[in-house]
Enzyme design. Structure first.
Site, mmCIF file in Angstrom:
data_model
loop_
_atom_site.group_PDB
_atom_site.id
_atom_site.type_symbol
_atom_site.label_atom_id
_atom_site.label_comp_id
_atom_site.label_asym_id
_atom_site.label_seq_id
_atom_site.Cartn_x
_atom_site.Cartn_y
_atom_site.Cartn_z
ATOM 1 C CG ASP A 26 -2.180 -0.883 0.916
ATOM 2 O OD1 ASP A 26 -2.370 -1.285 -0.255
ATOM 3 O OD2 ASP A 26 -2.918 -1.183 1.872
ATOM 4 N NE ARG B 254 0.157 3.467 13.768
ATOM 5 C CZ ARG B 254 0.996 2.562 13.278
ATOM 6 N NH1 ARG B 254 2.266 2.854 13.099
ATOM 7 N NH2 ARG B 254 0.562 1.375 12.948
#
Ligand code: ARG
Length: 400
Positions: A16, A97
């Site tokens: 991806d 993150r």
């Protein structure tokens, strides 16, 4: 006019994020794509990943070793907060993150990019964490998320990539979606999508099956200073080495597996298998040391803060005013959380069997039921008389 001129893309080397490179350039008119791959201890070699990005059309391919900061600046504060989302998940993926977001923003500022990009889809938590963290760090930088819009399934993504210089993956594709770093592994999809189905053993990597664990327990002493893990068995260790060693000790004893259904930010439930052997053990050990060194009211009040903290980390609010305020509270409570916790690792369990601290608030002469007891038992009577006063008044008024 494209959606942006110069973009820094969070890059993992997977299909991806690789397809994102030509996609951003060809479909969204981006002139230049700079990729950034962070080493968070996922155990993949970044050299080939760096090359792969260039082959797929990146102008610059950055690689950052971020492991030390990951543990020091993200995992350790979460341990001080005893952070467990929905009481179970120690946030091993979620904690990475805000760090990646920070690296992206720093690179964008350094290279004069007007946008950053990531390969997250539209129904996960990570898109929320990236987008909100990036906005908090620099609200002028755009966030592009091609996978949220392109509607490719895996074969289509591979086909698109092949046409645009992204090599077809050599490895047979795994039925699972896996996120991995030094703190843990998160695994979903495949047979795990049925919450009734037991996970196959192949899902696990960091933790042994109970059947394969040693028949003798392993003991480990974890040393904390002001709520931060600083050593094992009395030997001072730097953050990354400590987590690695503890992952091995705990994982070998089958400690740290979590099979849970969780509530995602976007409102759906998902079934995830986690392995976070060291992180989970550190949270439990740390919480135990607090039980020895903090007063009851602080411990109990902190529990509510911990719950909110865990939710905020999960929900992408690492950089936010409320989270900073909670951090201030938590750090303040850690002043006296110094000491050692003794953990027995055996057949999937990490059992705390001892704790000691120079700041211990445990008073043996008060707590003992033996002869040395110093507690003034008679004083309890007057205390209870006043403690129960309002209840007695209420009862006298309302009982017939
Ligand atoms: N559910 C976890 C979280 O939101 C992990 C997400 C990534 N999981 C995965 N299997 N790719 O933090």
């Amino acid at each position: 006019m494209g959606r942006a001129k110069k973009v820094v893309l969070a890059y993992s080397g997977g299909v991806d994020t690789s397809v994102c490179i030509p996609y951003l350039k060809n479909e969204w008119g981006v002139e230049e794509v700079i990729t950034l791959a962070a080493d968070l201890g996922q155990g993949e070699e970044l050299g080939p990943i760096q090359k792969k990005a260039l082959t797929a059309g990146a102008s610059v391919s950055l690689v950052e070793d971020a492991m030390d900061s990951f543990v020091r600046d993200y995992a350790f504060p979460a341990i001080q907060a005893n952070a467990l989302y929905e009481n179970r998940y120690p946030l091993s993926t979620a904690l990475a993150r805000p760090l990646i977001a920070k690296l992206l923003v720093e690179a964008a500022e350094k290279y004069g990019a007007d946008a950053v990009a990531h390969g997250c889809t539209g129904k996960g938590n990570d898109q929320v964490r990236f987008d909100v963290s990036i906005a908090a760090l620099n609200p002028n930088i755009k966030v592009l998320a091609p996978a949220r819009e392109w509607g490719f399934d895996r074969p289509t993504a591979i086909e698109y990539g092949e046409k645009h210089g992204v090599p077809v993956p050599v490895k047979k594709s795994s039925p699972y979606s896996i996120d991995k770093n030094l703190l843990g592994r998160s695994v979903e999809t495949g047979h795990l999508e049925d919450p009734w189905t037991e996970p196959l053993e192949e899902v696990y990597e960091m933790t042994k099956a109970i059947a394969d664990t040693p028949d003798e327990p392993t003991y480990v002493e974890i040393n904390f200073e002001k709520g931060i893990p600083v050593g094992l068995n009395g030997e001072a260790m730097d953050p990354v080495a400590l987590v690695m060693k503890l992952n091995q000790l705990t994982g070998d004893n089958g400690v740290g597996r979590i099979d849970m259904l969780e509530n995602r930010v976007v409102g759906i439930k998902s079934r995830e298998i986690y392995e976070a052997p060291a992180l989970l053990t550190l949270v439990h050990a740390h919480r135990d040391l607090e039980s020895l060194t903090l007063t009851g009211d602080v411990t109990q009040y902190k529990r509510g803060i911990e719950e909110s903290y865990g939710q905020m980390v999960y929900n992408g609010q690492w950089y936010s005013p409320l989270k900073s305020a909670l951090d201030a509270f938590i750090v303040n409570t850690q002043e006296w959380v110094t000491g050692t916790v003794r953990v027995k690792l055996f057949k999937g369990n990490a059992v705390i069997v001892g704790r000691k601290s120079e700041n211990s608030l445990y008073t043996e002469e008060m707590s003992t039921y033996g002869e040395e007891d110093q507690f003034d038992h008679k004083a309890a009577e007057g205390f209870i008389y006043i403690w129960g006063m309002s209840t007695r008044i209420w009862s006298g008024k309302h009982s017939s």
